[in-house]
Design a protein around this motif. Structure first.
Motif, PDB file in Angstrom:
ATOM      1  N   ALA A  32      42.806   9.787  -8.784  1.00  0.00           N
ATOM      2  CA  ALA A  32      41.572   9.599  -9.551  1.00  0.00           C
ATOM      3  C   ALA A  32      41.668  10.246 -10.926  1.00  0.00           C
ATOM      4  N   LEU A  33      42.348  11.388 -10.999  1.00  0.00           N
ATOM      5  CA  LEU A  33      42.433  12.135 -12.255  1.00  0.00           C
ATOM      6  C   LEU A  33      43.368  11.482 -13.262  1.00  0.00           C
ATOM      7  N   GLY A  34      44.291  10.647 -12.793  1.00  0.00           N
ATOM      8  CA  GLY A  34      45.206   9.966 -13.708  1.00  0.00           C
ATOM      9  C   GLY A  34      46.131  10.934 -14.417  1.00  0.00           C
ATOM     10  N   SER A  35      46.048  10.985 -15.743  1.00  0.00           N
ATOM     11  CA  SER A  35      46.971  11.819 -16.519  1.00  0.00           C
ATOM     12  C   SER A  35      46.605  13.303 -16.477  1.00  0.00           C
ATOM     13  N   THR A  36      45.410  13.625 -15.986  1.00  0.00           N
ATOM     14  CA  THR A  36      45.018  15.035 -15.849  1.00  0.00           C
ATOM     15  C   THR A  36      45.726  15.640 -14.645  1.00  0.00           C
ATOM     16  N   LYS A  37      46.418  16.741 -14.855  1.00  0.00           N
ATOM     17  CA  LYS A  37      47.181  17.361 -13.770  1.00  0.00           C
ATOM     18  C   LYS A  37      46.279  18.190 -12.868  1.00  0.00           C
ATOM     19  N   LEU A  38      46.382  17.975 -11.550  1.00  0.00           N
ATOM     20  CA  LEU A  38      45.663  18.793 -10.579  1.00  0.00           C
ATOM     21  C   LEU A  38      46.489  20.030 -10.261  1.00  0.00           C
ATOM     22  N   GLU A  39      45.886  21.212 -10.420  1.00  0.00           N
ATOM     23  CA  GLU A  39      46.524  22.477 -10.050  1.00  0.00           C
ATOM     24  C   GLU A  39      45.681  23.110  -8.946  1.00  0.00           C
ATOM     25  N   GLY A  72      40.071  25.200  -6.631  1.00  0.00           N
ATOM     26  CA  GLY A  72      40.202  26.127  -5.518  1.00  0.00           C
ATOM     27  C   GLY A  72      39.712  25.522  -4.214  1.00  0.00           C
ATOM     28  N   TYR A  73      40.335  25.939  -3.114  1.00  0.00           N
ATOM     29  CA  TYR A  73      39.881  25.536  -1.778  1.00  0.00           C
ATOM     30  C   TYR A  73      40.519  26.474  -0.759  1.00  0.00           C
ATOM     31  N   PHE A  74      40.093  26.379   0.501  1.00  0.00           N
ATOM     32  CA  PHE A  74      40.579  27.271   1.554  1.00  0.00           C
ATOM     33  C   PHE A  74      41.405  26.478   2.568  1.00  0.00           C
ATOM     34  N   PRO A  75      42.365  27.106   3.232  1.00  0.00           N
ATOM     35  CA  PRO A  75      43.122  26.429   4.290  1.00  0.00           C
ATOM     36  C   PRO A  75      42.350  26.429   5.607  1.00  0.00           C
ATOM     37  N   ASN A  76      41.088  26.003   5.557  1.00  0.00           N
ATOM     38  CA  ASN A  76      40.199  25.915   6.713  1.00  0.00           C
ATOM     39  C   ASN A  76      39.761  24.471   6.891  1.00  0.00           C
ATOM     40  N   ILE A  77      39.460  24.079   8.117  1.00  0.00           N
ATOM     41  CA  ILE A  77      38.998  22.726   8.365  1.00  0.00           C
ATOM     42  C   ILE A  77      37.621  22.492   7.742  1.00  0.00           C
ATOM     43  N   THR A  78      36.866  23.560   7.481  1.00  0.00           N
ATOM     44  CA  THR A  78      35.594  23.392   6.773  1.00  0.00           C
ATOM     45  C   THR A  78      35.820  22.888   5.346  1.00  0.00           C
ATOM     46  N   HIS A  79      37.057  22.950   4.885  1.00  0.00           N
ATOM     47  CA  HIS A  79      37.419  22.423   3.570  1.00  0.00           C
ATOM     48  C   HIS A  79      38.291  21.175   3.722  1.00  0.00           C
ATOM     49  N   ALA A  80      38.087  20.435   4.808  1.00  0.00           N
ATOM     50  CA  ALA A  80      38.913  19.264   5.095  1.00  0.00           C
ATOM     51  C   ALA A  80      38.939  18.244   3.956  1.00  0.00           C
ATOM     52  N   PRO A  81      37.807  17.935   3.299  1.00  0.00           N
ATOM     53  CA  PRO A  81      37.893  16.979   2.194  1.00  0.00           C
ATOM     54  C   PRO A  81      38.857  17.429   1.091  1.00  0.00           C
ATOM     55  N   GLN A  88      42.575  13.799  10.128  1.00  0.00           N
ATOM     56  CA  GLN A  88      42.969  15.017  10.832  1.00  0.00           C
ATOM     57  C   GLN A  88      44.437  15.351  10.572  1.00  0.00           C
ATOM     58  N   ALA A  89      45.275  14.334  10.610  1.00  0.00           N
ATOM     59  CA  ALA A  89      46.707  14.552  10.364  1.00  0.00           C
ATOM     60  C   ALA A  89      46.959  15.036   8.947  1.00  0.00           C
ATOM     61  N   ALA A  90      46.242  14.469   7.976  1.00  0.00           N
ATOM     62  CA  ALA A  90      46.419  14.874   6.578  1.00  0.00           C
ATOM     63  C   ALA A  90      45.967  16.308   6.357  1.00  0.00           C
ATOM     64  N   ALA A  91      44.820  16.667   6.947  1.00  0.00           N
ATOM     65  CA  ALA A  91      44.330  18.038   6.826  1.00  0.00           C
ATOM     66  C   ALA A  91      45.324  19.019   7.451  1.00  0.00           C
ATOM     67  N   ASN A  92      45.889  18.631   8.590  1.00  0.00           N
ATOM     68  CA  ASN A  92      46.837  19.509   9.277  1.00  0.00           C
ATOM     69  C   ASN A  92      48.141  19.626   8.511  1.00  0.00           C
ATOM     70  N   ASP A  97      46.416  16.409  -0.014  1.00  0.00           N
ATOM     71  CA  ASP A  97      47.546  15.878   0.753  1.00  0.00           C
ATOM     72  C   ASP A  97      47.782  14.389   0.507  1.00  0.00           C
ATOM     73  N   LYS A  98      46.698  13.614   0.468  1.00  0.00           N
ATOM     74  CA  LYS A  98      46.821  12.166   0.296  1.00  0.00           C
ATOM     75  C   LYS A  98      46.894  11.740  -1.172  1.00  0.00           C
ATOM     76  N   GLY A  99      46.749  12.696  -2.066  1.00  0.00           N
ATOM     77  CA  GLY A  99      46.838  12.379  -3.484  1.00  0.00           C
ATOM     78  C   GLY A  99      45.587  11.725  -4.053  1.00  0.00           C
ATOM     79  N   PHE A 100      44.463  11.803  -3.319  1.00  0.00           N
ATOM     80  CA  PHE A 100      43.232  11.161  -3.795  1.00  0.00           C
ATOM     81  C   PHE A 100      42.745  11.771  -5.108  1.00  0.00           C
ATOM     82  N   PHE A 101      42.837  13.092  -5.214  1.00  0.00           N
ATOM     83  CA  PHE A 101      42.403  13.744  -6.456  1.00  0.00           C
ATOM     84  C   PHE A 101      43.295  13.333  -7.623  1.00  0.00           C
ATOM     85  N   GLN A 102      44.603  13.450  -7.413  1.00  0.00           N
ATOM     86  CA  GLN A 102      45.520  13.150  -8.508  1.00  0.00           C
ATOM     87  C   GLN A 102      45.436  11.692  -8.933  1.00  0.00           C
TER      88      GLN A 102
END
Length: 357
Positions: free
Chosen positions: A71-78, A49-58, A275-279, A64-69
């Motif tokens: 790192a997670l590899g075969s684990t699907k990010l929802e 979970g996360y919010f569409p706020n800049i306070t949740h920019a990470p 900034q561009a990725a967050a936007n 957006d940049k796929g950093f989570f996915q």
């Protein structure tokens, strides 16, 4: 050994295997299988979970940049989005999500409601980036008497901050919208529109709404919350995970943290790209990106760090108690920074603390 005994043993072994398989499923369709990596169990999916706020920019950047996915590899990010902390907390407590970016007060409430069994704070994310924006004619706390002020949701981090600040300034506000100041919890987009139309006199909100109220609607800052904290540092957002998920899938949690740290590093090394990725992610979620001046102002008012700034969490808990939104609670054990500190140490970065002071 008789053939009857052999058959009985075979049936028992089959039952044991079936029971083990059911346990691994955990009753969740989206985590029906699990793998292991280096001896640490990993889930087939993680619901974040996360919010569409800049306070949740990470979080915005990590998705957006796929950093989570990555790192997670075969684990699907929802990924799932929420307007404010209490709604995200409810989803975590009900098992609808496994982890979430959230503010301190909802995390405290979840810890209190579950008697310390529901969640763990595993990393910091964001500091500052919130405050009270009002109509130009309001210059002091006393001027707020009889006025209507919005917050994102009853009991969320900004709501508690406003109530505590009002109390410190001799004003009261009850949970029903009464008192010296009428507090009206509503989603941030509604508050922005209500302020522009003159239906409310101000709002204590996070970025980017803190900047939007000023730049788009001519509001003035009565309180920048960072001015109320030592060194201007206080936790606005941190990353929490359900204890059940952490116990079952520590490998997945560590990989989620790797994606989180990658997002934080990206903000430091390529702020314009961050900034561009967050936007881009805000546009994908809301259908409309932030204007460049709003985006820049929001980022300027925030700092992003893996340090959970634990001392401010304990102060926030006291604020919630002071305004009657939280019963006294023992927060010992709310943090589990072990996996984060392992990653920080391996990267040659300073470890972080869960100390109350």
């Amino acid at each position: 050994m008789s053939s009857r005994t052999i058959r009985a043993l075979a049936l028992a072994a089959t039952a044991l295997i079936a029971t083990t398989a059911l346990t691994a499923c955990g009753g969740d369709d989206d985590k029906s299988t699990a793998s292991t990596s280096g001896g640490a169990a990993e889930a087939s999916a993680i619901r974040l979970g996360y919010f569409p706020n800049i306070t949740h920019a990470p979080a915005l950047i990590g998705v957006d940049k796929g950093f989570f996915q990555d790192a997670l590899g075969s684990t699907k990010l929802e990924a799932k989005t929420f307007n404010a902390g209490p709604a995200a907390l409810e989803a975590l407590l009900s098992g609808a999500i496994d982890a979430t970016y959230i503010g301190p007060n909802p995390a405290i409430n979840g810890w209190s409601q579950s008697k310390g069994t529901a969640l763990k704070i595993i990393a910091g994310s964001t500091s500052a980036g919130a405050g009270l924006v009002v109509k130009p004619g309001i210059n002091t706390a006393a001027d707020l008497k009889g006025k209507k002020i919005a917050t994102p949701q009853l009991g969320n981090t900004q709501d508690v901050a406003l109530r505590a600040w009002l109390k410190q300034n001799g004003l009261n506000a009850d949970a029903q919208g009464g008192g010296d100041v009428s507090i009206l919890p509503q989603d941030n987009a509604t508050a922005l529109q209500a302020f522009a139309q003159g239906a409310i006199d101000g709002a204590w909100v996070p970025e980017p709404y803190f900047s939007r109220l000023q730049i788009e609607s001519g509001g003035k800052v009565l309180v920048n919350e960072k001015d109320l904290w030592p060194g201007g540092q206080f936790v606005t957002t941190h990353l929490v995970v359900s204890q059940e998920f952490l116990k079952k899938y520590p490998g997945t949690v560590k990989k989620l943290l790797q994606g989180h740290l990658k997002a934080l590093d990206y903000i430091k090394t390529d702020n314009a790209g961050a900034q561009a990725a967050a936007n881009d992610q805000i546009k994908a979620l809301s259908g409309k990106p932030l204007k460049d001046n709003i985006l820049a102002a929001s980022f300027k008012n925030l700092s992003f760090t893996a340090d959970p700034i634990a001392s401010s969490l304990f102060t926030s808990a006291q604020h919630a108690q002071d305004v009657g939104l939280l019963k006294p609670v023992d927060l010992k054990g709310i943090y589990d920074l072990g996996p984060l500190n392992e990653l920080l140490k391996a990267a040659g970065q300073p470890e972080v603390s869960d100390a109350a002071a």
